[in-house]
Design a protein around this motif. Structure first.
Motif, PDB file in Angstrom:
ATOM      1  N   PHE A   1      -7.622  -5.255  -6.365  1.00 18.83           N
ATOM      2  CA  PHE A   1      -8.186  -4.949  -7.928  1.00 18.83           C
ATOM      3  C   PHE A   1      -8.654  -3.488  -8.075  1.00 18.83           C
ATOM      4  O   PHE A   1      -8.474  -2.868  -9.075  1.00 18.83           O
ATOM      5  CB  PHE A   1      -9.010  -5.843  -8.496  1.00 18.83           C
ATOM      6  N   ALA A   2      -9.229  -3.041  -6.903  1.00 18.36           N
ATOM      7  CA  ALA A   2      -9.986  -1.745  -6.825  1.00 18.36           C
ATOM      8  C   ALA A   2      -8.941  -0.472  -7.191  1.00 18.36           C
ATOM      9  O   ALA A   2      -9.012   0.158  -7.964  1.00 18.36           O
ATOM     10  CB  ALA A   2     -10.615  -1.363  -5.579  1.00 18.36           C
ATOM     11  N   ALA A   3      -7.707  -0.718  -6.672  1.00 21.56           N
ATOM     12  CA  ALA A   3      -6.458   0.343  -6.707  1.00 21.56           C
ATOM     13  C   ALA A   3      -5.915  -0.010  -8.344  1.00 21.56           C
ATOM     14  O   ALA A   3      -5.682   0.982  -9.169  1.00 21.56           O
ATOM     15  CB  ALA A   3      -5.484   0.148  -5.725  1.00 21.56           C
ATOM     16  N   PHE A   4      -5.640  -1.530  -8.704  1.00 20.94           N
ATOM     17  CA  PHE A   4      -4.846  -1.624  -9.711  1.00 20.94           C
ATOM     18  C   PHE A   4      -5.841  -1.341 -11.094  1.00 20.94           C
ATOM     19  O   PHE A   4      -5.097  -0.799 -12.176  1.00 20.94           O
ATOM     20  CB  PHE A   4      -4.776  -3.297  -9.830  1.00 20.94           C
ATOM     21  N   ASN A   5      -7.072  -1.378 -11.184  1.00 24.19           N
ATOM     22  CA  ASN A   5      -8.051  -0.892 -12.149  1.00 24.19           C
ATOM     23  C   ASN A   5      -7.904   0.358 -12.738  1.00 24.19           C
ATOM     24  O   ASN A   5      -8.338   0.971 -13.542  1.00 24.19           O
ATOM     25  CB  ASN A   5      -9.289  -1.639 -11.914  1.00 24.19           C
ATOM     26  N   LYS A   6      -7.617   1.354 -11.355  1.00 21.31           N
ATOM     27  CA  LYS A   6      -7.384   2.779 -11.627  1.00 21.31           C
ATOM     28  C   LYS A   6      -6.405   3.338 -12.022  1.00 21.31           C
ATOM     29  O   LYS A   6      -6.101   4.525 -12.334  1.00 21.31           O
ATOM     30  CB  LYS A   6      -7.943   3.410 -10.182  1.00 21.31           C
ATOM     31  N   ILE A   7      -5.230   2.479 -12.060  1.00 18.49           N
ATOM     32  CA  ILE A   7      -3.966   2.957 -12.542  1.00 18.49           C
ATOM     33  C   ILE A   7      -4.106   2.989 -14.109  1.00 18.49           C
ATOM     34  O   ILE A   7      -4.406   2.045 -14.777  1.00 18.49           O
ATOM     35  CB  ILE A   7      -2.853   1.784 -12.143  1.00 18.49           C
ATOM     36  N   THR A   8      -3.635   3.955 -14.484  1.00 17.85           N
ATOM     37  CA  THR A   8      -3.560   4.418 -15.932  1.00 17.85           C
ATOM     38  C   THR A   8      -1.992   4.135 -16.754  1.00 17.85           C
ATOM     39  O   THR A   8      -2.177   3.930 -17.804  1.00 17.85           O
ATOM     40  CB  THR A   8      -4.296   5.486 -16.383  1.00 17.85           C
ATOM     41  N   ALA A   9      -1.009   4.067 -15.776  1.00 14.65           N
ATOM     42  CA  ALA A   9       0.068   3.836 -16.249  1.00 14.65           C
ATOM     43  C   ALA A   9       0.580   2.362 -16.938  1.00 14.65           C
ATOM     44  O   ALA A   9      -0.029   1.616 -16.269  1.00 14.65           O
ATOM     45  CB  ALA A   9       1.113   4.196 -15.496  1.00 14.65           C
TER      46      ALA A   9
ATOM     47  N   ARG B   1      -3.102   8.851  -9.826  1.00 15.04           N
ATOM     48  CA  ARG B   1      -2.152   9.764  -9.785  1.00 15.04           C
ATOM     49  C   ARG B   1      -0.506   8.981 -10.347  1.00 15.04           C
ATOM     50  O   ARG B   1       0.201   9.656 -10.563  1.00 15.04           O
ATOM     51  CB  ARG B   1      -1.823  10.619  -8.547  1.00 15.04           C
ATOM     52  N   ILE B   2      -0.943   7.627 -10.525  1.00 19.95           N
ATOM     53  CA  ILE B   2       0.382   6.944 -10.641  1.00 19.95           C
ATOM     54  C   ILE B   2       1.038   6.961 -12.003  1.00 19.95           C
ATOM     55  O   ILE B   2       0.083   7.129 -12.894  1.00 19.95           O
ATOM     56  CB  ILE B   2       0.354   5.523 -10.171  1.00 19.95           C
ATOM     57  N   ARG B   3       2.149   7.417 -12.582  1.00 23.24           N
ATOM     58  CA  ARG B   3       2.541   7.418 -13.703  1.00 23.24           C
ATOM     59  C   ARG B   3       3.827   6.562 -13.920  1.00 23.24           C
ATOM     60  O   ARG B   3       4.110   6.331 -15.198  1.00 23.24           O
ATOM     61  CB  ARG B   3       3.088   8.887 -13.778  1.00 23.24           C
ATOM     62  N   CYS B   4       4.313   5.651 -13.188  1.00 31.03           N
ATOM     63  CA  CYS B   4       5.510   4.911 -13.204  1.00 31.03           C
ATOM     64  C   CYS B   4       4.894   3.720 -13.554  1.00 31.03           C
ATOM     65  O   CYS B   4       3.872   3.266 -13.523  1.00 31.03           O
ATOM     66  CB  CYS B   4       6.459   4.907 -12.051  1.00 31.03           C
ATOM     67  N   ARG B   5       5.905   2.824 -14.229  1.00 29.73           N
ATOM     68  CA  ARG B   5       5.428   1.432 -14.406  1.00 29.73           C
ATOM     69  C   ARG B   5       5.189   0.525 -13.052  1.00 29.73           C
ATOM     70  O   ARG B   5       5.949   0.775 -11.899  1.00 29.73           O
ATOM     71  CB  ARG B   5       6.643   0.678 -14.980  1.00 29.73           C
ATOM     72  N   ILE B   6       4.147  -0.094 -13.059  1.00 33.14           N
ATOM     73  CA  ILE B   6       3.671  -0.810 -11.699  1.00 33.14           C
ATOM     74  C   ILE B   6       3.599  -2.410 -11.999  1.00 33.14           C
ATOM     75  O   ILE B   6       3.143  -2.747 -13.113  1.00 33.14           O
ATOM     76  CB  ILE B   6       2.326  -0.567 -11.516  1.00 33.14           C
ATOM     77  N   MET B   7       4.162  -3.009 -11.228  1.00 32.30           N
ATOM     78  CA  MET B   7       3.836  -4.499 -11.273  1.00 32.30           C
ATOM     79  C   MET B   7       3.321  -4.924  -9.569  1.00 32.30           C
ATOM     80  O   MET B   7       3.684  -4.405  -8.678  1.00 32.30           O
ATOM     81  CB  MET B   7       5.108  -5.319 -10.937  1.00 32.30           C
ATOM     82  N   MET B   8       1.960  -5.432  -9.878  1.00 33.77           N
ATOM     83  CA  MET B   8       1.318  -5.844  -8.640  1.00 33.77           C
ATOM     84  C   MET B   8       1.093  -7.476  -8.696  1.00 33.77           C
ATOM     85  O   MET B   8       1.257  -7.889  -9.691  1.00 33.77           O
ATOM     86  CB  MET B   8      -0.162  -5.120  -8.518  1.00 33.77           C
ATOM     87  N   ALA B   9       1.286  -7.870  -7.318  1.00 34.49           N
ATOM     88  CA  ALA B   9       0.921  -9.509  -7.264  1.00 34.49           C
ATOM     89  C   ALA B   9      -0.053  -9.612  -6.307  1.00 34.49           C
ATOM     90  O   ALA B   9      -0.308  -9.001  -5.042  1.00 34.49           O
ATOM     91  CB  ALA B   9       2.369 -10.080  -6.838  1.00 34.49           C
ATOM     92  N   THR B  10      -0.847 -10.673  -6.665  1.00 38.82           N
ATOM     93  CA  THR B  10      -2.175 -10.959  -5.764  1.00 38.82           C
ATOM     94  C   THR B  10      -2.385 -12.502  -5.538  1.00 38.82           C
ATOM     95  O   THR B  10      -2.168 -12.888  -6.491  1.00 38.82           O
ATOM     96  CB  THR B  10      -3.462 -10.223  -6.246  1.00 38.82           C
TER      97      THR B  10
ATOM     98  N   GLY C   1       0.839  -1.233  -0.139  1.00 33.38           N
ATOM     99  CA  GLY C   1      -0.015   0.066   0.120  1.00 33.38           C
ATOM    100  C   GLY C   1       0.858   1.420   0.118  1.00 33.38           C
ATOM    101  O   GLY C   1       0.463   2.274  -0.739  1.00 33.38           O
ATOM    102  N   LEU C   2       1.863   1.211   0.830  1.00 34.19           N
ATOM    103  CA  LEU C   2       2.879   2.515   0.959  1.00 34.19           C
ATOM    104  C   LEU C   2       3.575   2.659  -0.539  1.00 34.19           C
ATOM    105  O   LEU C   2       3.487   3.637  -1.025  1.00 34.19           O
ATOM    106  CB  LEU C   2       4.000   2.326   2.102  1.00 34.19           C
ATOM    107  N   THR C   3       3.888   1.439  -1.235  1.00 27.52           N
ATOM    108  CA  THR C   3       4.535   1.783  -2.278  1.00 27.52           C
ATOM    109  C   THR C   3       3.468   2.348  -3.405  1.00 27.52           C
ATOM    110  O   THR C   3       3.977   3.299  -4.032  1.00 27.52           O
ATOM    111  CB  THR C   3       4.946   0.076  -3.011  1.00 27.52           C
ATOM    112  N   LEU C   4       2.345   1.959  -3.759  1.00 26.27           N
ATOM    113  CA  LEU C   4       1.245   2.652  -4.132  1.00 26.27           C
ATOM    114  C   LEU C   4       1.132   4.249  -4.054  1.00 26.27           C
ATOM    115  O   LEU C   4       1.136   4.879  -4.630  1.00 26.27           O
ATOM    116  CB  LEU C   4       0.010   2.069  -4.250  1.00 26.27           C
ATOM    117  N   ALA C   5       1.170   4.251  -2.572  1.00 26.31           N
ATOM    118  CA  ALA C   5       1.116   5.953  -2.224  1.00 26.31           C
ATOM    119  C   ALA C   5       2.143   6.548  -2.447  1.00 26.31           C
ATOM    120  O   ALA C   5       2.195   7.898  -3.107  1.00 26.31           O
ATOM    121  CB  ALA C   5       0.892   5.838  -0.678  1.00 26.31           C
ATOM    122  N   CYS C   6       3.524   5.923  -2.479  1.00 28.39           N
ATOM    123  CA  CYS C   6       4.671   6.649  -2.633  1.00 28.39           C
ATOM    124  C   CYS C   6       4.719   6.973  -4.282  1.00 28.39           C
ATOM    125  O   CYS C   6       4.863   8.037  -4.586  1.00 28.39           O
ATOM    126  CB  CYS C   6       5.712   5.745  -2.528  1.00 28.39           C
ATOM    127  N   ALA C   7       4.244   5.954  -5.208  1.00 35.17           N
ATOM    128  CA  ALA C   7       4.273   6.225  -6.498  1.00 35.17           C
ATOM    129  C   ALA C   7       3.382   7.050  -6.977  1.00 35.17           C
ATOM    130  O   ALA C   7       3.507   7.914  -8.010  1.00 35.17           O
ATOM    131  CB  ALA C   7       4.021   4.634  -7.279  1.00 35.17           C
TER     132      ALA C   7
END
Length: 321
Positions: free
Chosen positions: A282-290, A260-269, A187-193
């Motif tokens: 998924f609620a967070a992942f699906n809102k990432i446009t990067a 707000r995220i603009r960098c490349r993201i890898m998520m694992a679930t 979660g903090l990784t997504l917030a930081c990004a």
């Protein structure tokens, strides 16, 4: 066996927790406050040292004038700019042992591993709040008249300051800095990004701190989220203020920060995760446009994911090319 929505529904799920109307101005003002606060950086050689690394206790000033700590390691004798990674730990824990960061140092990275304020490391939690302080950091400050007293608002800003400090180091290539962590660290990784859009990439493993109302509706306000149940039982037993409660938590909900995220993201679930339910992730992942990728582990819950540390290492070491 399913513990959450079918995968086709997960791929389109956009969350159920509310978004405060002033969300963007809240975070813009918070970032401006942080930028105006002198960081007062101290870099102190650590008692722990390794043949291939220079190891330091990094201290800086965060919001509320808290002194915040991170472990900082860099390649010994580095003569040119190199990439870096900032790391975030799980809920209630700390930055971990020095030696478990040496793989990245050996590969040529500076590593900064944050100790979240008020948890298992030495970072200070100094923000006074109105309301309960007994059970958990999610609800700390939720009843304060000022929503900027939410503790996780300050923690999210600490992640941003950590990344900014590392990016400004003379021996770090500011265009090749990544963030990583699991659970709270995810979660903090997504917030930081979200708060430092100049990051190069981020790896978030089963991220915590997303879609609080969905956790509640699934009757999974236990384990890491048990403070939600504690709050309702003691402070709102009839749920008269349920909407207000979840709207306030919307300020510190990473699904709301995700756009707000603009960098490349890898998520694992892990699709059997009952601690941080898949739908909340998924609620967070699906809102990432990067640019993004999502790795599924169908038979795993909130636990070690075989091979994923190696996958993350390869993801980060792509920055060496």
């Amino acid at each position: 066996m399913l513990i959450d929505k079918p995968i086709d529904e997960l791929r389109t799920y956009l969350g159920s927790s509310p978004l405060p109307e002033d969300f963007d101005s809240y975070w813009d003002e918070s970032l401006a406050e942080l930028a105006a606060l002198p960081p007062e950086i101290e870099l102190i050689p650590s008692e722990f040292q390794a043949p291939n690394a220079e190891c330091f206790d990094l201290w800086f000033t965060g919001t509320g004038n808290a002194r915040v700590h991170a472990k900082l390691l860099r390649p010994a004798g580095a003569t040119r700019k190199h990439p870096a990674v900032v790391q975030f730990h799980g809920y209630s824990g700390n930055s971990g042992d020095w030696c478990d960061k040496l793989n990245y140092v050996s590969a040529g990275f500076t590593v900064a591993s944050l100790d979240v304020r008020g948890q298992g490391g030495p970072s200070q939690d100094v923000t006074p709040v109105t309301g309960t302080t007994l059970r958990g950091h999610i609800i700390r400050g939720v009843d304060d008249p000022d929503p900027k007293k939410l503790l996780f608002r300050n923690i999210f800003l600490d992640t941003a300051r950590t990344a900014r400090i590392v990016m400004a180091m003379d021996d770090v290539d500011e265009t090749r800095v990544g963030a990583m962590g699991g659970s709270q660290g995810g979660g903090l990784t997504l917030a930081c990004a979200a708060l430092v859009p100049e990051l190069n990439r981020a790896s978030a493993t089963f991220p915590f701190l997303s879609d609080y109302r969905r956790v509640w509706n699934m009757d999974l306000a236990k384990a890491a989220y048990d403070e939600l149940q504690y709050y309702f039982r003691w402070f709102d037993p009839t749920h008269a203020r349920e909407e207000e409660f979840f709207r306030r938590l919307g300020y510190i909900d990473v699904q709301n920060l995700a756009p707000r995220i603009r960098c490349r993201i890898m998520m694992a679930t892990g699709l059997m995760d009952t601690v941080c339910p898949p739908s909340t992730q998924f609620a967070a992942f699906n809102k990432i446009t990067a640019p993004k990728e999502h790795v599924f582990y169908p038979d795993f819950g909130h636990e070690g994911l075989p091979g994923h540390n190696d996958r993350t290492f390869r993801f980060m070491t792509d920055m060496l090319k």
